[in-house]
Design a protein around this motif. Structure first.
Motif, PDB file in Angstrom:
ATOM      1  N   SER A 203      81.059 118.357 -17.668  1.00 17.44           N
ATOM      2  CA  SER A 203      79.491 118.109 -17.672  1.00 17.44           C
ATOM      3  C   SER A 203      79.272 116.329 -17.081  1.00 17.44           C
ATOM      4  CB  SER A 203      78.697 118.121 -18.681  1.00 17.44           C
ATOM      5  OG  SER A 203      78.768 119.461 -19.379  1.00 17.44           O
ATOM      6  N   PRO A 204      78.277 116.319 -16.003  1.00 15.38           N
ATOM      7  CA  PRO A 204      78.408 114.909 -15.413  1.00 15.38           C
ATOM      8  C   PRO A 204      77.988 114.030 -16.420  1.00 15.38           C
ATOM      9  CG  PRO A 204      76.395 116.315 -14.899  1.00 15.38           C
ATOM     10  CD  PRO A 204      77.301 117.295 -15.423  1.00 15.38           C
ATOM     11  N   GLY A 205      77.495 114.343 -17.624  1.00 17.48           N
ATOM     12  CA  GLY A 205      76.864 113.198 -18.345  1.00 17.48           C
ATOM     13  C   GLY A 205      75.399 112.417 -18.136  1.00 17.48           C
ATOM     14  N   ILE A 206      74.978 112.597 -16.953  1.00 13.30           N
ATOM     15  CA  ILE A 206      73.904 112.204 -16.574  1.00 13.30           C
ATOM     16  C   ILE A 206      72.759 113.346 -16.205  1.00 13.30           C
ATOM     17  CG2 ILE A 206      74.691 110.085 -15.939  1.00 13.30           C
ATOM     18  CD1 ILE A 206      74.511 110.924 -13.045  1.00 13.30           C
ATOM     19  N   GLY A 207      71.755 113.084 -16.016  1.00 11.93           N
ATOM     20  CA  GLY A 207      70.455 114.080 -15.582  1.00 11.93           C
ATOM     21  C   GLY A 207      69.341 113.499 -15.837  1.00 11.93           C
ATOM     22  N   PRO A 208      68.036 114.425 -15.722  1.00 12.57           N
ATOM     23  CA  PRO A 208      68.186 115.636 -15.581  1.00 12.57           C
ATOM     24  C   PRO A 208      68.334 115.844 -13.956  1.00 12.57           C
ATOM     25  CG  PRO A 208      65.783 114.949 -15.864  1.00 12.57           C
ATOM     26  CD  PRO A 208      66.773 113.926 -16.237  1.00 12.57           C
ATOM     27  N   PHE A 209      68.771 116.995 -13.513  1.00  8.16           N
ATOM     28  CA  PHE A 209      69.040 117.340 -12.121  1.00  8.16           C
ATOM     29  C   PHE A 209      67.975 118.386 -11.900  1.00  8.16           C
ATOM     30  CE2 PHE A 209      73.106 115.725 -13.354  1.00  8.16           C
ATOM     31  CZ  PHE A 209      73.484 115.052 -12.104  1.00  8.16           C
ATOM     32  N   ARG A 210      67.469 118.443 -10.394  1.00  8.71           N
ATOM     33  CA  ARG A 210      66.484 119.186  -9.686  1.00  8.71           C
ATOM     34  C   ARG A 210      67.320 120.378  -9.236  1.00  8.71           C
ATOM     35  NH1 ARG A 210      64.163 116.085  -5.506  1.00  8.71           N
ATOM     36  NH2 ARG A 210      63.175 115.051  -7.029  1.00  8.71           N
ATOM     37  N   SER A 211      68.325 120.125  -8.577  1.00  7.61           N
ATOM     38  CA  SER A 211      69.073 121.327  -8.041  1.00  7.61           C
ATOM     39  C   SER A 211      70.829 121.040  -8.189  1.00  7.61           C
ATOM     40  CB  SER A 211      68.744 121.335  -6.360  1.00  7.61           C
ATOM     41  OG  SER A 211      69.718 122.087  -5.872  1.00  7.61           O
ATOM     42  N   ILE A 212      71.410 121.921  -8.283  1.00  5.49           N
ATOM     43  CA  ILE A 212      73.117 121.987  -8.514  1.00  5.49           C
ATOM     44  C   ILE A 212      73.443 122.929  -7.533  1.00  5.49           C
ATOM     45  CG2 ILE A 212      72.941 120.830 -10.660  1.00  5.49           C
ATOM     46  CD1 ILE A 212      73.705 123.630 -11.893  1.00  5.49           C
ATOM     47  N   SER A 213      74.927 122.410  -7.271  1.00  5.51           N
ATOM     48  CA  SER A 213      75.679 123.494  -6.541  1.00  5.51           C
ATOM     49  C   SER A 213      76.932 123.217  -6.601  1.00  5.51           C
ATOM     50  CB  SER A 213      75.280 123.568  -4.997  1.00  5.51           C
ATOM     51  OG  SER A 213      76.059 124.343  -4.250  1.00  5.51           O
ATOM     52  N   SER A 214      77.948 124.196  -6.432  1.00  4.22           N
ATOM     53  CA  SER A 214      79.515 123.849  -6.766  1.00  4.22           C
ATOM     54  C   SER A 214      80.249 124.266  -5.372  1.00  4.22           C
ATOM     55  CB  SER A 214      79.961 124.739  -7.874  1.00  4.22           C
ATOM     56  OG  SER A 214      79.337 124.098  -8.988  1.00  4.22           O
ATOM     57  N   GLY A 215      81.337 123.710  -5.082  1.00  8.65           N
ATOM     58  CA  GLY A 215      82.174 123.943  -3.959  1.00  8.65           C
ATOM     59  C   GLY A 215      83.729 124.188  -4.900  1.00  8.65           C
ATOM     60  N   LEU A 216      84.563 123.868  -3.748  1.00 14.16           N
ATOM     61  CA  LEU A 216      86.016 123.890  -4.406  1.00 14.16           C
ATOM     62  C   LEU A 216      86.589 122.566  -5.310  1.00 14.16           C
ATOM     63  CD1 LEU A 216      87.683 125.520  -0.943  1.00 14.16           C
ATOM     64  CD2 LEU A 216      86.749 126.630  -3.181  1.00 14.16           C
ATOM     65  N   GLY A 217      86.278 122.668  -6.432  1.00 12.58           N
ATOM     66  CA  GLY A 217      86.763 121.736  -6.916  1.00 12.58           C
ATOM     67  C   GLY A 217      85.889 120.644  -7.351  1.00 12.58           C
TER      68      GLY A 217
END
Length: 792
Positions: free
Chosen positions: A148-162
């Motif tokens: 978890s990034p430990g900050i926020g909140p986020f409006r949009s999230i996405s994941s790639g390779l690693g």
């Protein structure tokens, strides 16, 4: 009173400005992208598999197809899913409502990853292995190598390779995190000082739509994955990024364009085809076509030898979006009711008007302008389009202000509630006969206004005002055969309970207070408490007080007789432990008993004025009448809660029963959540058949807490390990879901801190759903050729 017109005009002016600004700033709605939640998921790695959520079914289930198969593999869990997302050899799905997430391996074996009633998930994104999800509070939680990034909140999230990236809600900036720290840092730095609306992450690149509507791509460009084929404000509505390519949906005709991969993704297959959404694998892309809601795939990594590119996959019709119970702000998708089979609607995305401000051209992120303003045409459109809304809003404000539409009504705070409104799930307004309740039921908080719905209760200084019948000691002595040991049926907070028969033939339970000098003060206090509360509390799931006796040193209370005794006896009494034929030895009955008791406690917390804290919730204080209806008893330790909800009790000493006492009670703090803790222990008793404190083979003669025994196992998702063997495993996946729901709720009820526990209103709502699931459970409803599970 007449309002100042100038104030009304000023209010309308503000409304107009807000409307115009909101219309200008309204972001485009993204469709789908690789690894992020939509109704399509790509599973890559050993075997490429496409999974989707099926349309036109009462329960929105998942189907999967691997090229080379003759047809799809349906996954039967008797529960609906809102979204799914895929990764390397696995995919995950969010149950409808977002309270749970299940992940499936290559054999489609499910594993529960998340369950939280108070913080449901609203999206999930998967890279190669890591999983990250956004909660309803916009916090981020990650699993399987992600953190978890430990900050926020986020409006949009996405994941790639690693690595993963998100757009911060506070300032629209991009923040990235993950195991591939160098790539995360490089992507984040590339988007520095750029306001973004959303973000889409691929293998080594990220693209997103800025708050001004421009598509911007950053990261590695070795394969041309940053060379956007065209770019104009609000041209694109959604993206799908693979390892070294990117694809996007054009808003004006829903066609798809791709770039990167050294030109290998240019294809005539998508020309003239309209798409609802797209999703990418590592080196191919799949899209959901608008014409018949089928899937076609293309790209160098797609196994053409097994299933040719551009040919629709043999899948049942696919949902273009999640079926939601909420209202749609920007309209409903065509044939929404048919696609959702009457279970909600698919909402249209809230797009801004299409503005083509430049012809197609090749633009990379390094040459594109970051600070282009909105075009004058769009600004004018927004302003003109707001005039109609301005007129309507001002009219509404005027009517509301002057009271034309609404009149204040007098509220009678002394009105008595109808206490049996929800006394039976079959007659409750929450009861739904359709099997679609399995997963469509939401976890609703039904706690209403105390001023409107509570019944006045509390102690009185005069017993003559209580409305309870006064008995003579001689009458009660005769009713119990001189309080003989044969008539003894239990013990309460201040005395022994005997079975008795009144002269009119009615059977009663008579609690006789201790007469010793040491117990005199305690028994008098408990006697007054029970008499005061029970004479004014009337609810189907509270034991009814018939009368009392107060002569010299004798203090006796007379209750209606509970023919089937205490829940504790059915679970733990030596004469019942080995019985497998008891009516209580079914999950349906145990959940019903839990629901009955929770309704009684909810009544104390939410409907009594002042609210009442029981302080001794345990299985021996839950009694069963002749119809097996559960009722809460023994109010000798109860206290009235202050009207101010923020005030905490600070009792002089902790009271209650070991194993059920709230850990916070040791800190001299008592709230309604203390009852929730005790009830959570009762739920664990119902699930395991074990006492609140018990001895095990591992501990020998030492006692172990049921909470310490059960909670770690529930957290691992292995509920079946602790289930009472007298009842046996669930009969099917529907009953398994009900049991699992109760288990996870019990785990939250016994949280160390009261603030982390649900309210009794939440608990009642969840148990109602579990009871409904049990009512619809039937093993013959699941075809043998569908994949099913016992516990998820």
């Amino acid at each position: 009173m007449r309002k100042d017109p100038s104030i009304l005009d000023y209010s309308c002016t503000i409304v107009l400005l807000v409307t115009v600004v909101s219309a200008i700033a309204q972001p485009p709605t993204a469709h789908a992208f690789g690894g992020t939640s939509t109704t399509i998921a790509v599973v890559y790695g050993g075997n490429t598999t496409i999974c989707t959520i099926v349309a036109e079914q009462p329960i929105q289930q998942i189907q999967c197809f691997t090229p080379g198969q003759s047809g799809p593999t349906p996954i039967s869990l008797a529960t609906s899913f809102d979204f799914i997302a895929g990764g390397a050899d696995f995919f995950c799905g969010l149950r409808s409502g977002g309270t749970a997430m299940l992940c499936f391996d290559s054999t489609f074996t499910p594993k529960r990853v998340y369950f939280n009633v108070s913080a449901p998930l609203k999206s999930v994104t998967i890279g190669d292995m890591q999983i990250c999800a956004s909660t309803s509070k916009n916090d981020i939680v990650c699993w399987r190598g992600g953190y978890s990034p430990g900050i926020g909140p986020f409006r949009s999230i996405s994941s790639g390779l690693g690595f993963s990236c998100g757009v911060m809600e506070s300032n629209s900036s991009v923040f990235c995190w993950g195991g591939n720290g160098s790539m995360a840092s490089a992507i984040q730095s590339s988007f520095f000082n750029t306001s973004m609306e959303n973000i889409f992450v691929g293998g080594t690149q990220a693209c997103g739509i800025s708050t001004s509507g421009w598509l911007i791509c950053e990261g590695n460009n070795d394969n041309g994955q940053l060379n956007i084929v065209s770019n104009s404000s609000y041209e694109f509505s959604g993206l799908a990024l693979g390892a070294n390519h990117s694809c996007a949906i054009r808003r004006w005709n829903n066609s798809v364009v791709c770039w990167g991969g050294k030109g290998e993704f240019s294809s005539d297959l998508t020309v003239g085809v309209s798409f609802e959404s797209i999703v990418a694998g590592l080196d191919f892309t799949c899209g959901l076509t608008s014409v018949n809601l089928s899937i076609i795939c293309w790209g160098p990594g797609w196994p053409n030898e097994l299933y040719p590119s551009g040919v629709a996959l043999p899948l049942a019709k696919i949902l273009p979006g999640s079926c939601l119970q909420s209202d749609c702000q920007c309209g409903v998708y065509p044939q929404s009711q048919e696609l959702c089979s009457g279970n909600g609607n698919i909402c249209r995305p809230c797009h801004v008007p299409i503005v083509i401000s430049s012809p197609p051209q090749i633009i990379s992120s390094q040459t594109s302008s970051r600070n282009r303003g909105l075009r004058r045409g769009w600004l004018a459109f927004a302003i003109i389009g707001s005039v109609g809304a301005f007129s309507g809003i001002c009219s509404a404000i005027y009517f509301l202000w002057t009271g034309v539409f609404f009149r204040k009504k007098k509220i009678n705070n002394s009105a008595q509630p109808t206490v049996n409104v929800r006394s039976s799930s079959s007659n409750s307004s929450h009861s739904i006969s359709s099997p679609t309740i399995f997963s469509r039921s939401s976890f609703i908080v039904r706690q209403g206004s105390r001023l409107l719905r509570r019944q006045r209760s509390g102690p009185s200084s005069k017993h003559t005002d209580l409305g309870a019948e006064e008995f003579s000691f001689s009458d009660l002595n005769a009713a119990t055969n001189d309080f003989s040991s044969e008539n003894k049926i239990g013990a309460g907070s201040f005395g022994v309970v005997y079975k008795g028969k009144l002269p009119d033939g009615h059977e009663v339970a008579i609690k006789r207070g201790e007469t010793g000098a040491k117990m005199k003060k305690l028994q008098e206090s408990a006697f007054e408490s029970e008499l005061a509360f029970l004479s004014r509390l009337h609810h189907k799931h509270l034991v009814r007080l018939v009368g009392y006796c107060e002569e010299r040193d004798e203090r006796l209370l007379v209750y209606e007789y509970m023919k089937n005794g205490a829940l504790y006896d059915h679970l733990h009494d030596k004469n019942n432990v080995e019985k497998s034929y008891s009516l209580v030895n079914s999950w349906k009955m145990r959940i019903k008993i839990a629901l009955d008791a929770s309704r009684g406690i909810e009544y104390l917390h939410n409907y009594a004025v002042p609210p009442i804290i029981h302080r001794d919730i345990k299985s021996s204080n839950i009694l069963l009448d002749s119809t097996w209806t559960a009722r809460v008893s023994d109010f000798g330790l109860s206290l009235m809660e202050p009207e101010n909800d923020e005030v905490e009790f600070k009792p002089q000493k902790a009271v209650g029963t070991v194993g059920y006492i709230d850990p916070e009670y040791g800190l001299n703090v008592l709230t309604a959540k203390s009852d929730v803790y005790g009830f959570g222990v009762v739920l664990l008793e119902l699930l395991t058949g074990k006492k609140a404190m018990f001895k095990s083979a591992e501990t020998g003669s030492s006692l172990i807490s049921l909470v310490d025994y059960a909670v770690p196992v529930i957290k691992l998702g292995e509920v079946e390990r602790i289930l009472d063997q007298r009842v046996g495993p669930p009969s099917d996946s529907v009953e398994a879901e009900a049991i699992e729901l109760v288990a996870y709720m019990a785990m939250h009820c016994v949280s160390l801190q009261g603030k982390d526990r649900p309210t009794m209103a939440d608990i009642v709502a969840n148990l109602e759903r579990a009871a409904t699931l049990c009512n619809h459970s039937r093993t013959d409803s699941i075809s043998s050729d569908w994949i099913s599970i016992v516990l998820e």
